[in-house]
Scaffold this motif. Structure first.
Motif: not given
Length: 168
Positions: A107-117
């Motif tokens: 959720d936080l990744s999507e809201r901030n537009g930061i990719k996490v792999g």
């Protein structure tokens, strides 16, 4: 791409070897709770800066992205901090120790537009487990020959600490 590595253990060595194969990637900072290990890692991979404090790596203007290779019970806090700092992160599996924390990261990744792999292996993969079960039950008939390539060996003491329990 300037990468900061957090966690300088054995798996990070393999990742660093892959990173340095790409001329567009530079390893700029590394961190480990053991200062000697961080210093040795930095020396081996010609990394100019090293520390024992992961926040220094995350907040460094010389780091564009994070590679995270620490015990999995530490992933949540570090990934959250990296997202908040605007740093894309490649994390060794599992992403967290609970589904709730993993969903918070998504959720936080999507809201901030930061990719996490997540660097994923097949230990917990449903299809792989089903295949192993089918072999055990001889659903596929008797297996007379297989070939498996495993490029590393783990001594028994590898499984004596946090590696032995995926929920620790």
């Amino acid at each position: 791409l300037r990468i900061g590595i957090i966690g300088c253990g054995s798996i990070a060595h393999g990742a660093a070897l892959c990173f340095i194969l790409d001329p567009c990637v530079e390893l700029t900072f590394c961190c480990d709770k053991d200062l000697v290990r961080a210093k040795n890692f930095a020396g081996r991979f010609q990394i100019k800066e090293f520390t024992t404090q992961f926040h220094e790596v995350i907040n460094s203007p010389k780091v564009d992205a994070i590679y995270l290779a620490v015990p999995h019970y530490l992933h949540y806090e570090i990934v959250i901090d990296a997202i908040m700092a605007g740093k894309p992160t490649l994390c060794e599996k599992p992403i967290t120790t609970t589904i709730e924390d993993a969903l918070k990261i998504v959720d936080l990744s999507e809201r901030n537009g930061i990719k996490v792999g997540v660097n994923y292996q097949y230990r917990y993969d449903l299809a792989v487990n089903q295949l192993a079960e089918a072999v055990k039950k001889e659903i596929l008939g008797r297996i007379y020959y297989t070939r498996i390539n495993v490029p590393w060996y783990r001594k028994p003491d590898y499984f004596s600490d946090w590696h032995k329990d995926k929920f620790q």
